[in-house]
Design a protein around this motif. Structure first.
Motif, PDB file in Angstrom:
ATOM      1  N   VAL A 155     -28.386  27.131 -20.852  1.00 25.65           N
ATOM      2  CA  VAL A 155     -27.311  27.493 -21.777  1.00 25.65           C
ATOM      3  C   VAL A 155     -27.229  29.013 -21.851  1.00 25.65           C
ATOM      4  CG1 VAL A 155     -26.335  27.119 -24.069  1.00 25.65           C
ATOM      5  CG2 VAL A 155     -27.916  25.428 -23.109  1.00 25.65           C
ATOM      6  N   ALA A 156     -26.020  29.549 -21.665  1.00 23.37           N
ATOM      7  CA  ALA A 156     -25.824  31.008 -21.662  1.00 23.37           C
ATOM      8  C   ALA A 156     -24.566  31.353 -22.452  1.00 23.37           C
ATOM      9  CB  ALA A 156     -25.734  31.531 -20.230  1.00 23.37           C
ATOM     10  N   PRO A 157     -24.617  31.328 -23.773  1.00 23.16           N
ATOM     11  CA  PRO A 157     -23.419  31.565 -24.583  1.00 23.16           C
ATOM     12  C   PRO A 157     -22.874  32.985 -24.414  1.00 23.16           C
ATOM     13  CG  PRO A 157     -25.171  30.563 -25.883  1.00 23.16           C
ATOM     14  CD  PRO A 157     -25.783  31.007 -24.603  1.00 23.16           C
ATOM     15  N   VAL A 158     -21.594  33.126 -24.642  1.00 21.54           N
ATOM     16  CA  VAL A 158     -20.954  34.440 -24.664  1.00 21.54           C
ATOM     17  C   VAL A 158     -21.214  35.061 -26.036  1.00 21.54           C
ATOM     18  CG1 VAL A 158     -18.770  35.694 -24.524  1.00 21.54           C
ATOM     19  CG2 VAL A 158     -19.204  33.739 -23.012  1.00 21.54           C
ATOM     20  N   VAL A 159     -21.768  36.265 -26.060  1.00 17.67           N
ATOM     21  CA  VAL A 159     -22.155  36.900 -27.321  1.00 17.67           C
ATOM     22  C   VAL A 159     -21.506  38.266 -27.504  1.00 17.67           C
ATOM     23  CG1 VAL A 159     -24.326  35.645 -27.523  1.00 17.67           C
ATOM     24  CG2 VAL A 159     -24.274  37.791 -26.243  1.00 17.67           C
ATOM     25  N   SER A 160     -20.451  38.543 -26.752  1.00 20.10           N
ATOM     26  CA  SER A 160     -19.740  39.817 -26.850  1.00 20.10           C
ATOM     27  C   SER A 160     -18.271  39.554 -27.138  1.00 20.10           C
ATOM     28  CB  SER A 160     -19.865  40.613 -25.548  1.00 20.10           C
ATOM     29  OG  SER A 160     -21.220  40.872 -25.246  1.00 20.10           O
ATOM     30  N   PRO A 161     -17.632  40.409 -27.951  1.00 20.03           N
ATOM     31  CA  PRO A 161     -16.218  40.201 -28.266  1.00 20.03           C
ATOM     32  C   PRO A 161     -15.314  40.549 -27.093  1.00 20.03           C
ATOM     33  CG  PRO A 161     -17.000  42.250 -29.236  1.00 20.03           C
ATOM     34  CD  PRO A 161     -18.200  41.577 -28.640  1.00 20.03           C
ATOM     35  N   ASN A 162     -14.118  39.966 -27.131  1.00 21.44           N
ATOM     36  CA  ASN A 162     -13.074  40.273 -26.146  1.00 21.44           C
ATOM     37  C   ASN A 162     -13.560  40.068 -24.714  1.00 21.44           C
ATOM     38  OD1 ASN A 162     -11.383  41.196 -28.337  1.00 21.44           O
ATOM     39  ND2 ASN A 162     -12.600  43.092 -28.320  1.00 21.44           N
ATOM     40  N   SER A 163     -14.358  39.033 -24.502  1.00 21.61           N
ATOM     41  CA  SER A 163     -14.922  38.767 -23.179  1.00 21.61           C
ATOM     42  C   SER A 163     -14.288  37.526 -22.580  1.00 21.61           C
ATOM     43  CB  SER A 163     -16.438  38.562 -23.267  1.00 21.61           C
ATOM     44  OG  SER A 163     -17.078  39.698 -23.806  1.00 21.61           O
ATOM     45  N   ASP A 164     -14.135  37.535 -21.261  1.00 23.24           N
ATOM     46  CA  ASP A 164     -13.640  36.343 -20.579  1.00 23.24           C
ATOM     47  C   ASP A 164     -14.755  35.619 -19.837  1.00 23.24           C
ATOM     48  OD1 ASP A 164     -14.102  38.155 -18.571  1.00 23.24           O
ATOM     49  OD2 ASP A 164     -12.117  37.985 -17.647  1.00 23.24           O
ATOM     50  N   GLY A 165     -16.006  35.961 -20.170  1.00 23.31           N
ATOM     51  CA  GLY A 165     -17.158  35.322 -19.557  1.00 23.31           C
ATOM     52  C   GLY A 165     -18.376  36.207 -19.671  1.00 23.31           C
ATOM     53  N   ARG A 166     -19.381  35.929 -18.849  1.00 22.05           N
ATOM     54  CA  ARG A 166     -20.617  36.714 -18.892  1.00 22.05           C
ATOM     55  C   ARG A 166     -21.410  36.517 -17.610  1.00 22.05           C
ATOM     56  NH1 ARG A 166     -25.589  34.772 -22.309  1.00 22.05           N
ATOM     57  NH2 ARG A 166     -26.542  35.827 -20.550  1.00 22.05           N
ATOM     58  N   ASP A 167     -22.337  37.444 -17.361  1.00 20.09           N
ATOM     59  CA  ASP A 167     -23.305  37.264 -16.289  1.00 20.09           C
ATOM     60  C   ASP A 167     -24.344  36.241 -16.721  1.00 20.09           C
ATOM     61  OD1 ASP A 167     -22.238  39.083 -14.467  1.00 20.09           O
ATOM     62  OD2 ASP A 167     -23.289  40.769 -15.386  1.00 20.09           O
ATOM     63  N   VAL A 168     -24.624  35.305 -15.844  1.00 19.82           N
ATOM     64  CA  VAL A 168     -25.628  34.272 -16.112  1.00 19.82           C
ATOM     65  C   VAL A 168     -26.680  34.344 -15.020  1.00 19.82           C
ATOM     66  CG1 VAL A 168     -26.079  31.801 -16.351  1.00 19.82           C
ATOM     67  CG2 VAL A 168     -23.939  32.780 -17.237  1.00 19.82           C
ATOM     68  N   TYR A 169     -27.957  34.345 -15.440  1.00 17.74           N
ATOM     69  CA  TYR A 169     -29.037  34.289 -14.455  1.00 17.74           C
ATOM     70  C   TYR A 169     -29.423  32.826 -14.229  1.00 17.74           C
ATOM     71  CZ  TYR A 169     -33.446  34.599 -12.046  1.00 17.74           C
ATOM     72  OH  TYR A 169     -34.447  34.428 -11.121  1.00 17.74           O
ATOM     73  N   PHE A 170     -29.401  32.417 -12.975  1.00 20.38           N
ATOM     74  CA  PHE A 170     -29.767  31.055 -12.589  1.00 20.38           C
ATOM     75  C   PHE A 170     -31.140  31.090 -11.936  1.00 20.38           C
ATOM     76  CE2 PHE A 170     -25.209  31.140 -12.793  1.00 20.38           C
ATOM     77  CZ  PHE A 170     -24.881  29.933 -13.394  1.00 20.38           C
ATOM     78  N   PRO A 171     -32.143  30.451 -12.530  1.00 20.53           N
ATOM     79  CA  PRO A 171     -33.463  30.363 -11.888  1.00 20.53           C
ATOM     80  C   PRO A 171     -33.376  29.517 -10.619  1.00 20.53           C
ATOM     81  CG  PRO A 171     -33.550  29.752 -14.224  1.00 20.53           C
ATOM     82  CD  PRO A 171     -32.112  29.782 -13.835  1.00 20.53           C
ATOM     83  N   ARG A 172     -34.491  29.417  -9.943  1.00 28.38           N
ATOM     84  CA  ARG A 172     -34.514  28.679  -8.678  1.00 28.38           C
ATOM     85  C   ARG A 172     -34.024  27.243  -8.896  1.00 28.38           C
ATOM     86  NH1 ARG A 172     -39.836  28.419 -10.484  1.00 28.38           N
ATOM     87  NH2 ARG A 172     -40.644  26.268 -10.615  1.00 28.38           N
ATOM     88  N   GLY A 173     -33.414  26.688  -7.851  1.00 26.69           N
ATOM     89  CA  GLY A 173     -32.925  25.319  -7.924  1.00 26.69           C
ATOM     90  C   GLY A 173     -31.414  25.259  -7.868  1.00 26.69           C
ATOM     91  N   CYS A 174     -30.904  24.071  -8.048  1.00 26.12           N
ATOM     92  CA  CYS A 174     -29.477  23.800  -7.982  1.00 26.12           C
ATOM     93  C   CYS A 174     -28.963  23.518  -9.395  1.00 26.12           C
ATOM     94  CB  CYS A 174     -29.231  22.592  -7.075  1.00 26.12           C
ATOM     95  SG  CYS A 174     -27.523  22.014  -7.029  1.00 26.12           S
ATOM     96  N   TRP A 175     -27.860  24.172  -9.760  1.00 30.45           N
ATOM     97  CA  TRP A 175     -27.293  24.056 -11.106  1.00 30.45           C
ATOM     98  C   TRP A 175     -25.817  23.684 -11.001  1.00 30.45           C
ATOM     99  CZ3 TRP A 175     -30.807  24.311 -14.919  1.00 30.45           C
ATOM    100  CH2 TRP A 175     -32.028  24.926 -14.618  1.00 30.45           C
ATOM    101  N   GLN A 176     -25.385  22.773 -11.874  1.00 35.63           N
ATOM    102  CA  GLN A 176     -23.991  22.343 -11.846  1.00 35.63           C
ATOM    103  C   GLN A 176     -23.406  22.321 -13.251  1.00 35.63           C
ATOM    104  OE1 GLN A 176     -22.591  18.121 -10.940  1.00 35.63           O
ATOM    105  NE2 GLN A 176     -21.973  19.189  -9.054  1.00 35.63           N
ATOM    106  N   HIS A 177     -22.203  22.906 -13.375  1.00 34.53           N
ATOM    107  CA  HIS A 177     -21.498  22.851 -14.652  1.00 34.53           C
ATOM    108  C   HIS A 177     -21.004  21.415 -14.856  1.00 34.53           C
ATOM    109  CE1 HIS A 177     -18.769  23.624 -17.929  1.00 34.53           C
ATOM    110  NE2 HIS A 177     -19.095  24.909 -17.942  1.00 34.53           N
ATOM    111  N   PRO A 178     -21.354  20.747 -15.952  1.00 32.95           N
ATOM    112  CA  PRO A 178     -21.025  19.326 -16.094  1.00 32.95           C
ATOM    113  C   PRO A 178     -19.534  19.056 -16.286  1.00 32.95           C
ATOM    114  CG  PRO A 178     -22.028  20.152 -18.098  1.00 32.95           C
ATOM    115  CD  PRO A 178     -22.158  21.241 -17.081  1.00 32.95           C
ATOM    116  N   GLU A 179     -18.751  20.081 -16.623  1.00 28.88           N
ATOM    117  CA  GLU A 179     -17.321  19.876 -16.831  1.00 28.88           C
ATOM    118  C   GLU A 179     -16.513  20.271 -15.601  1.00 28.88           C
ATOM    119  OE1 GLU A 179     -16.221  21.810 -20.505  1.00 28.88           O
ATOM    120  OE2 GLU A 179     -18.129  21.239 -21.406  1.00 28.88           O
ATOM    121  N   THR A 180     -16.796  21.454 -15.035  1.00 29.78           N
ATOM    122  CA  THR A 180     -16.023  21.935 -13.886  1.00 29.78           C
ATOM    123  C   THR A 180     -16.605  21.488 -12.552  1.00 29.78           C
ATOM    124  OG1 THR A 180     -17.299  23.991 -13.663  1.00 29.78           O
ATOM    125  CG2 THR A 180     -15.443  23.995 -15.224  1.00 29.78           C
TER     126      THR A 180
END
Length: 705
Positions: A643-668
């Motif tokens: 989980v990597a919530p957006v914590v800055s105003p006026n943002s359209d996203g954020r940098d997310v660090y992904f540890p080793r392995g395969c990760w999938q967004h469950p919606e997109t």
């Protein structure tokens, strides 16, 4: 002194061959002055010996009134610092090693050191310095450190998740925050993490324990004021200093998960909650200067109308001003209406009695507690009265070392449950002054932190007794003030909340402070984290819809989803915004939390058994990944949800660090292979979160959120 793990590896020591150190004259340089830093006022010099002590005096100044009752304004020591030197005598008593040790004090003062095996594969060390003609106000232990050692934990700290290079007091404190609007005025001097008046490390929920990445954990087994230097004034050592002439601590060898499990098993862990407490909760707070019992009652009724009309999936509703609703005769009606809507009523209690104008306490309680001697006293024997931290007036702290006061408190709690409440916010308790005298003879400096465990233990006893007589009821309470110990307050609590976040984005105390706070306390057994969506301190204005929606998404995969509101502008309920989309975005965050509720409940059960928290810092799941160890705005919900919530105003996203392995967004269904950092697009109503590929920890409703 050195400590080894079960494989014979040295994990902690204080055995450097260093030249003799001259006696150090301790001058009255404060370790805190209004939360100031060493850039403003340097730390007092310290003797880095395995064990040392000061012969002299300790000086402590606290706030006697205002919001910050009990906060340490300045703490200093004067005198000469000596060290323990040669072992004079060794004896063995069962599993204990007993040492008589000389000191460098020319008066001939001796020390006694005891080392023994203790619970959960720990070593217990006790040091006691003889009190001769002059008192020993401080005793300390120092240990070697590598240049990269991380020190993680220490309770609800908001500044960072590794306290290396930090020096701070462990002293639970009130209102340790700075509104975002003040940052331009103080940022150049204090930094974006400064919290007035306690500095960056101030905390309501303190734990004198940490997890090192060098194969051990450490817990100070004392309640008194302690001062920690975590490689802050030298890079090759750390040190803890405790008020008084006795020092007790535990060293726990093991890898990081083993240490988290073993330390939390000693300190205590949050109880598994009733399922209703894990659904969305709304709160109607009091606007301190404008709410009368009548208009507050109307706001509560309006909220219940809106919840019903909008069909919001609310499982609990807190009306903190319940006393006001009694004055209007609406309390029973509100309780009945909540039950009819299948919503659990949650009210409010606090650790002091007050003669104030608020609607948080029945007015006769103050006189009753004072007349019966249930409050702390001054040395003269008169009740210790201080300025209330709420709306002016005066207050007195309940003395939970007095068995009669405990029984009186328990009866109050059970009465509230009998009248219809299913749970409580349990507020305050940090107002202990060093010159207070308690029923059992304890001083304020010994009781300030310990008061949390006694306070919450009394409530736990009341709940247990009530449930024994009412087995069909499932009451629940959550707290702000906490401490560690054997057993610490987490052992008695149901959950804890961060304590008066500011209604802003700030890294010091707003939205940006929440994840570090949650992660730091979670590894010490306080993993039942109750969110405070929207914050509380709102003196500079109401939050806007962007912050509310981001905060709701932020909270949707945390253990307890709860909205709060401020004393100036009230609760920013989603229907109180002009944009009707706010309600739908908020509903989506609620639904995500409801979908994750079975997972959260199962992880909570596992946490009680193992100590491995529900929401986890990345360093705990990926201990050999340095980049994971630096992440303080991401967390894991169990082992398979990133989980990597957006914590800055006026943002359209954020940098997310992904540890080793395969990760999938469950919606997109976007798939990313780690380790890598990638910018993730996230509109205001979206939350960046990912499942381990192939896992489905909780279902995503059709159409997403």
């Amino acid at each position: 002194m050195s400590f080894y793990d079960e494989n014979g590896n040295k994990v902690l020591s204080s055995d450097r061959q260093q030249p003799p150190v001259p006696l150090l004259l301790r001058t009255p340089l404060p370790s805190r002055l209004l939360g100031g830093w060493t850039e403003i006022m340097p730390e007092a010099p310290a003797l880095y010996a395995p064990f040392s002590f000061v012969v002299g005096d300790q000086i402590n100044f606290q706030f006697p009134a205002t919001f910050w009752v009990g906060n340490m304004l300045a703490s200093a020591s004067t005198g000469i610092e000596f060290r323990l030197t040669n072992v004079k005598d060794v004896s063995v008593d069962g599993n204990q090693l007993l040492l008589r040790v000389d000191t460098s004090d020319p008066s001939g003062r001796e020390a006694r050191v005891t080392v023994k095996a203790d619970e959960n594969s720990s070593f217990h060390v006790s040091v006691k310095v003889n009190q001769l003609l002059r008192e020993v106000p401080l005793i300390s232990a120092s240990f070697d450190s590598t240049s990269s050692e991380a020190f993680r934990g220490f309770g609800g700290r908001r500044n960072k998740i590794d306290q290396r290079h930090e020096a701070f007091l462990n002293w639970a404190e009130e209102f340790s925050q700075t509104p975002e609007q003040l940052e331009p005025l103080i940022g150049d001097t204090f930094g974006e993490q400064y919290q007035f008046p306690t500095g960056p490390q101030g905390a309501y929920y303190i734990q004198s324990l940490f997890i090192s990445d060098q194969g051990y954990g450490f817990m100070l087994d004392r309640d008194e004021l302690s001062h920690w230097r975590m490689a802050s004034d030298r890079n090759d050592a750390w040190r803890v200093e405790v008020a008084g002439g006795e020092l007790d601590f535990l060293v726990v060898p093991g890898n990081q998960k083993q240490v988290v499990s073993r330390l939390s098993g000693i300190n205590g862990r949050h109880r598994v909650p009733p399922r209703w407490s894990l659904g969305p909760m709304l709160s109607e707070t009091i606007q301190e200067f404008t709410d009368s019992p009548e208009n507050y009652t109307e706001k509560v009724k309006e909220s219940l109308d809106q919840i019903e009309a909008l069909e919001l999936p609310v499982t609990a509703f807190a009306f903190e001003g319940w006393v006001g609703t009694k004055k209007t005769g609406a309390f029973d009606e509100i309780i009945q209406r909540l039950r009819a809507q299948n919503i659990k009523p949650v009210t409010y209690y606090r650790g002091f009695v007050g003669q104030t104008e608020d609607e948080l306490e029945e007015p006769e309680v103050y006189q009753e507690a004072l007349s019966r001697g249930y409050v702390t006293k001054r040395a003269s024997g008169v009740p210790y009265i201080f300025g209330s931290p709420l709306m002016g007036g005066i207050a007195a702290l309940i003395d939970f070392t007095n068995p009669q006061a405990v029984e009186w408190w328990k009866e109050r709690i059970k009465k509230g449950l009998e009248e219809g409440s299913e749970g409580f916010m349990q507020d305050f308790g940090e107002q202990v002054q060093v010159d207070m005298v308690f029923h059992d003879g304890s001083s304020g400096i010994a009781m300030h932190n310990r008061n949390a465990a006694l306070f919450h233990q009394a409530t736990r006893q009341a709940f247990d007794e009530f449930v024994a007589d009412n087995p069909d009821r499932e009451p629940w309470f959550f707290v702000r003030f906490g401490n560690s110990g054997r057993r610490g307050s987490a052992h008695y609590e149901s959950a804890s909340w961060p304590g008066d976040n500011t209604a802003d984005w700030s890294r010091a105390s707003g939205l940006g402070s929440v994840i570090p706070d949650m992660l730091n306390r979670s590894v010490g057994g306080a993993y039942g984290f109750v969110t405070e969506i929207g914050g509380y301190i709102d003196i500079f204005g109401s939050i806007d819809s962007e912050l509310l929606i981001r905060w709701a998404n932020h909270a949707s995969l945390m253990p307890v989803f709860r909205q709060h509101g401020g004393p100036v502008n009230g609760t920013p309920m989603p229907w109180r915004f002009d944009d009707p989309e706010v309600v739908e975005h908020y509903r989506a965050a609620m639904n995500r939390h409801i979908a994750a509720q079975p997972l959260i409940y199962r992880l909570w059960q596992e946490a009680l058994a193992t100590g491995i928290p529900i929401t986890r810092p990345l360093w705990l799941e990926y201990p050999n990944d340095p980049e994971a160890g630096r992440q303080d705005q991401q967390f894991m919900l169990g082992p398979n949800v990133l989980v990597a919530p957006v914590v800055s105003p006026n943002s359209d996203g954020r940098d997310v660090y992904f540890p080793r392995g395969c990760w999938q967004h469950p919606e997109t269904k976007e798939t990313i292979l780690g380790p890598q950092t990638q910018f993730i697009q996230a509109a205001v109503d979206e939350l960046p979160y990912f499942f381990s590929c192939g896992a489905q920890p909780f279902p995503v409703p059709e159409g997403g959120f």
